[in-house]
Design a protein around this motif. Sequence first.
Motif: not given
Length: 246
Positions: A73-81
């Motif tokens: 999920v790291v890519d999803e998280f970083l894209a959000f923040v």
Amino acid sequence: MRQVVLDTETTGLEPNDGHRVIEIGCVEMENRRLTGNNLHLYLNPEREIDAGALAVHGISTEFLADKPTFDKVVDEFLAFVDGAELVIHNAPFDVGFLNHELRRLGARYGTIEQRCGVLDTLVMARQKHPGQKNNLDALCRRYFVENGHRELHGALLDAEILADVYLAMTGGQTRLSLGGNDGSEQGGDATAEAIRRLSADRPTLAVVRPSESEIQRHNDKLTAIAGKNGEPTVWQGLTEDDTPLQ
């Protein structure tokens, strides 16, 4: 301005002891308004959860067994923040854990601070209220933010509550008094109005123009205040160009 109010839950207190992030909650604000665009992730930490941590958040190892690991999920998280200012209560704790998770995946992801600004509301609260309790529960009581539904800690729930606390803590004057007495209703902690969430897509509020008699009563009140204070009020110094509702 885009801000993301963020909170995490973890398996324990110290990432250097091998503890991991198990929940991430993010609440988006733009120009100090909640957008409703939130991110909520549960993570499989691939390890047991300390009994002390379990007592705080109630998230069990069994519940997380089928959840994705951080690398999924790291890519999803970083894209959000990415590019946002993160609003975090006790930021070193959450940022430290997130950076620990990023380091486990290699140098290509960098650090949270390289991607985001970080605003620590605990530091802000200590500056505003030195010598007082400044945990989230204490701030909820101080700023009349409802948190009765919070029996256990949860990352998304705590982020939503912190968003309300942050808006109250940085909102300046919260109540306007025309009484001219002791100024006790002029904003401040003790008289802060209870926070109620409003939908970001609510219709535009109607403008209700005052009647002639209402304007006269308003002017009479200003005159009375000016007489008590020995000087004209700010409103009496305004021109028609300064008062668009007239």
